[in-house]
Design a protein around this motif. Structure first.
Motif, mmCIF file in Angstrom:
data_model
loop_
_atom_site.group_PDB
_atom_site.id
_atom_site.type_symbol
_atom_site.label_atom_id
_atom_site.label_comp_id
_atom_site.label_asym_id
_atom_site.label_seq_id
_atom_site.Cartn_x
_atom_site.Cartn_y
_atom_site.Cartn_z
ATOM 1 N N UNK A 161 67.577 55.069 85.259
ATOM 2 C CA UNK A 161 66.181 54.683 85.377
ATOM 3 C C UNK A 161 65.995 53.904 86.672
ATOM 4 N N UNK A 162 64.737 53.675 87.017
ATOM 5 C CA UNK A 162 64.429 53.068 88.305
ATOM 6 C C UNK A 162 64.886 51.617 88.386
ATOM 7 N N UNK A 163 64.921 50.895 87.235
ATOM 8 C CA UNK A 163 65.407 49.520 87.282
ATOM 9 C C UNK A 163 66.877 49.494 87.716
ATOM 10 N N UNK A 164 67.707 50.339 87.100
ATOM 11 C CA UNK A 164 69.117 50.368 87.479
ATOM 12 C C UNK A 164 69.279 50.831 88.921
ATOM 13 N N UNK A 165 68.448 51.803 89.348
ATOM 14 C CA UNK A 165 68.510 52.239 90.739
ATOM 15 C C UNK A 165 68.186 51.079 91.672
ATOM 16 N N UNK A 166 67.166 50.290 91.313
ATOM 17 C CA UNK A 166 66.814 49.133 92.131
ATOM 18 C C UNK A 166 67.949 48.119 92.155
ATOM 19 N N UNK A 167 68.526 47.855 90.992
ATOM 20 C CA UNK A 167 69.616 46.884 90.914
ATOM 21 C C UNK A 167 70.799 47.344 91.774
ATOM 22 N N UNK A 168 71.148 48.624 91.667
ATOM 23 C CA UNK A 168 72.277 49.138 92.433
ATOM 24 C C UNK A 168 71.967 49.130 93.931
ATOM 25 N N UNK A 169 70.724 49.417 94.287
ATOM 26 C CA UNK A 169 70.353 49.381 95.702
ATOM 27 C C UNK A 169 70.545 47.984 96.278
ATOM 28 N N UNK A 170 70.158 46.970 95.522
ATOM 29 C CA UNK A 170 70.238 45.589 96.008
ATOM 30 C C UNK A 170 71.678 45.075 95.998
ATOM 31 N N UNK A 171 72.458 45.442 94.990
ATOM 32 C CA UNK A 171 73.746 44.779 94.759
ATOM 33 C C UNK A 171 74.979 45.641 95.034
ATOM 34 N N UNK A 172 74.897 46.940 94.851
ATOM 35 C CA UNK A 172 76.098 47.772 94.860
ATOM 36 C C UNK A 172 76.255 48.554 96.155
ATOM 37 N N UNK A 173 77.496 49.000 96.396
ATOM 38 C CA UNK A 173 77.763 49.899 97.514
ATOM 39 C C UNK A 173 77.244 51.291 97.177
ATOM 40 N N UNK A 174 76.826 52.054 98.184
ATOM 41 C CA UNK A 174 76.345 53.413 97.908
ATOM 42 C C UNK A 174 77.481 54.346 97.504
ATOM 43 N N UNK A 175 77.162 55.323 96.665
ATOM 44 C CA UNK A 175 78.104 56.382 96.304
ATOM 45 C C UNK A 175 77.829 57.564 97.219
ATOM 46 N N UNK A 176 78.779 57.894 98.103
ATOM 47 C CA UNK A 176 78.558 58.932 99.112
ATOM 48 C C UNK A 176 79.048 60.301 98.670
#
Length: 767
Positions: free
Chosen positions: A232-247
């Motif tokens: 969902x968009x909340x988790x996407x937002x959280x991962x965008x702010x905190x996590x490294x991207x999955x390439x």
């Protein structure tokens, strides 16, 4: 796409020929000028024409689009934002969106990928030179010409050296130095292609947000997934702010550039000109080590609106289960909602955070006796009459903030008749007393030292048990007694998802990937004994749905692959034995099986791949009989509709409204006002619909008229802004309010709460 009876013959002197697509705010037509020039005409939906706020936004879009020129944008030909129905005409670009191209043909090869990056960078260079920030660069806003080489034509879109790429839709763009404020009702961006600062400081964004989106688009084009893919968009937002991207399988040559584009700090990102320089220096072919690493594209035929093809669930960019990166390990997100949501990857606006636990509770016939009493949940019709339970007082528990104090922690909660159950990254399961909101018991992670991460899921309830996902070892399902918290059993993983359906726990075994063949198994919810196991071949992200009288329905639709025949079958099984009882053919077309209710399947049809729908098909899954229902406008059914009796209630989350339809007559009953801003999935008890609002209040609506009956006081207020302030950076809740014996339980970004349902017409029935 053919025209409809109510479509205009012309707009502003342009002759309408066909529909190109439909969005939440308007319709786009293919039209011709008097000289025969092809144009794309965007016309605002009628319900927004009288909205001064929306007209101002549309004027802003026209002004921004007119300021931008260049080979890689669609130039504005004409516009009239002051017309009765505001419209804008741009040069027609004959091609697919990047989302459509990847969904139909798979990831781009190296030459097209490199070219896409260069042309997007050139487009951003011109956009930023015009002092415009796009702010919503995503796969559905990037058009690819029919010919990758860019052949010329009469459409004015360019040809020869004109490139294959066009950037469109400046609907939320703004001048780089503008002080235009975010207005209510419109969401500024589309996770997971938004930059971190669009979540943390949305009013201060600048050109670097478009460079961040460019990096995310390159990953999507190369892999079919966003680098911050989530359920969902909340988790996407959280991962965008905190996590490294999955390439994923992004070619090695592009990784340094993409990582710099995806830098968390705007100051660390390159400019479009610098991106162009790096891309120009890259080889014409990827290194041998990476060559051939891009996944093969599935053999799909693009759907035709006039000639329906064999149906399949549109997957868009979500070809595998979303994953949350935690430390050195990644764990598949496992939720009851996964199989119930369209996995298109086309529109990630405001989030649907919760699962469909409420729908599972009501739809599967689970007893909802409150606090161990004998009164069933269905005994109460509508608003409170008998008063609240003895000892209950309103309560609210604020969600803990993350370590930066910016966003709520990823605790996930499910309200239920037996309590409010929550899981979090540090606690397997917590039960809160529904009378007081206080913690009754907490179950820690079993072996925390062996767990390097935890994927939070909404607890799933059924048969007096609570089921949660655990990341212990390779991940699994834990079952607890709902009252005592005693651990009943554990099913080691990995597992893609699980649902409580028709009295059994149905588990999708293994990690959900691109393969259409999966194993599903059913377990006794109390003992954990395996009842049956089936290998299922299907394009559906989650194949099983609850049916009546202890049955299950399985969506076995499958598009043909490499000469193999497809399937259009919806099968019926005995839930306990797994024995197949029959099957029927699903309606033809590009349809999503949104929900199953009382033996009927409800299929949503996408509008030419736009991510919105204006038509549902209802099929008796025993006889196969089908009928259709048209909506008064296109909606975004990101979550299953709620069917109660002869009515269907659908949360149009893009417009923050609830649409009610009369299923017998096939006509709309009512819709809530956009100014009201419904902020959650709805629930229905008797003749009352409940939903949460942006300020964490609960609204009660008459299901016959759509009129507001009463509204509770907010459960959470900001001490620095007690009037509520702006809510445009908040996320609607995917968890509907739960009404039980005079009490309403709700879940929002701010936390969990309970409030009293007000007697109809009683004192203080409406604020």
């Amino acid at each position: 796409m053919p025209l409809r009876e109510d479509d205009p013959e012309s707009i502003g002197g342009y002759r309408i020929e066909s529909r190109i697509g439909t969005g939440g705010m308007g319709v786009v037509y293919l039209a011709r000028s008097a000289s025969g020039r092809a144009v794309a005409v965007k016309v605002v939906h009628t319900q927004y024409a009288d909205d001064p706020e929306f007209r101002a936004r549309f004027r802003q879009e026209v002004a921004a689009a007119r300021r931008v020129s260049g080979a890689f944008t669609a130039p504005v030909v004409d516009a009239d934002p002051e017309a009765a129905l505001p419209w804008m005409a741009t040069a027609y670009v004959p091609g697919d969106t990047l989302a459509q191209r990847v969904a139909a043909q798979g990831p781009l090869d190296w030459p097209r990928l490199k070219r896409l990056g260069g042309e997007l960078a050139e487009a951003l260079r011109e956009i930023h030179r015009a002092e415009v920030v796009h702010r919503d660069l995503k796969p559905s806003n990037v058009l690819l010409l029919d010919s990758p080489g860019g052949t010329g034509g009469d459409d004015g879109s360019g040809g020869g050296d004109g490139g294959m790429t066009r950037v469109i839709d400046f609907g939320i763009s703004r001048a780089a130095h503008s002080d235009v404020r975010t207005q209510t009702g419109l969401v500024m961006g589309s996770p997971p292609f938004m930059a971190p600062e669009q979540f943390s400081s949305p009013r201060d964004v600048g050109p670097p947000v478009d460079v961040f989106a460019l990096g995310a688009l390159l990953v999507y084009a190369a892999t079919g997934r966003s680098p911050f893919e989530a359920e969902n968009a909340y988790l996407a937002a959280y991962q965008t702010v905190h996590n490294d991207p999955e390439l994923g399988s992004l070619p090695e040559e592009l990784r340094p550039l993409v990582m710099s584009c995806l830098a968390k700090s705007p100051q660390d990102r390159p400019t479009p000109v610098q991106v162009l320089g790096v891309l120009a220096a890259l080889p014409d072919a990827p290194s041998e080590a990476r060559s051939g690493s891009l996944p093969d594209a599935p053999s799909h035929t693009a759907p035709d609106a006039d000639t329906p093809s064999e149906p399949r669930e549109r997957t868009g960019d979500a070809t595998s289960e979303p994953r949350e990166r935690t430390g050195d390990a990644t764990f598949a997100l496992s939720t009851a909602a996964t199989a119930r949501r369209p996995r298109r990857g086309r529109r990630f606006k405001v989030a649907l955070v919760g699962a469909v636990a409420l729908a599972a509770l009501i739809g599967t016939g689970v007893s909802a006796a409150f606090l161990g009493g004998t009164e069933p949940a269905t005994a109460e019709a509508g608003d409170a009459k008998a008063g609240v339970p003895a000892g209950w007082k309103p309560w609210h528990v604020a969600a803990q903030k993350d370590e930066d104090g910016m966003m709520p922690s990823s605790e996930s909660c499910t309200p239920h008749a037996q309590g409010v159950y929550c899981s979090s990254p540090t606690t397997a399961l917590t039960r809160r007393d529904p009378l007081t909101g206080k913690v009754s018991w907490t179950k820690p992670l079993h072996r925390p030292k062996q767990v390097s991460g935890y994927s939070v899921t909404d607890p799933v309830l059924g048969a007096g048990a609570v089921f949660v996902y655990s990341a212990e070892g390779s991940g699994g399902v834990d079952a607890y007694d709902a009252r005592s918290g005693k651990r009943l059993w554990r099913l080691p993983g990995p597992h893609a998802e699980f649902q409580f359906l028709s009295g059994v726990l149905v588990v999708h075994k293994g990690e959900l990937g691109a393969s259409p063949t999966s194993t599903y198994a059913a377990y006794d919810p109390r003992s954990g004994r395996e009842l049956w196991s089936h290998e299922v071949t299907s394009d559906a992200a989650g194949a099983f749905y609850a049916g009546p009288d202890g049955t299950l329905f399985a969506d076995l639709r499958l598009a043909g692959r490499k000469g193999a025949p497809g399937s259009s079958e919806i099968a019926r099984y005995d839930a306990r034995s797994g024995r197949k009882l029959g099957a029927t053919k699903a309606p033809k077309g590009d349809l999503w099986l949104a929900t199953v209710h009382e033996g009927k399947g409800y299929f949503a049809r996408w509008e030419d791949g736009s991510g919105v729908s204006s038509r549902f098909f209802i099929q008796d899954l025993t006889s196969g009989k089908v009928r259709g229902i048209d909506f008064p406008w296109a909606v975004e059914p990101e979550a299953p509709p709620l069917v109660r009796g002869d009515a269907m209630y659908l949360f149009d989350y893009a417009n923050e409204t609830v649409l009610a339809l009369d299923l017998k007559r096939g006509k709309p009953l009512w819709t809530t006002s956009r100014e009201l801003r419904i902020f959650s999935e709805p629930s229905v008890r008797g003749d009352t619909l409940y939903a949460t609002m942006p300020d964490s209040s609960v609204i009660a609506v008459d299901t016959r008229t759509g009129r507001e009956r009463w509204r509770s006081a907010p459960s959470f207020t900001d001490p620095e802004d007690p009037k509520g302030g702006s809510v445009d950076d908040r996320s609607p809740s995917g968890t509907a309010p739960l009404a039980l014996k005079g009490v309403i339980y709700g879940v929002t970004d701010e936390g969990t709460f309970s409030v009293a349902a007000k007697a109809r017409g009683g004192a203080g029935a409406k604020r």
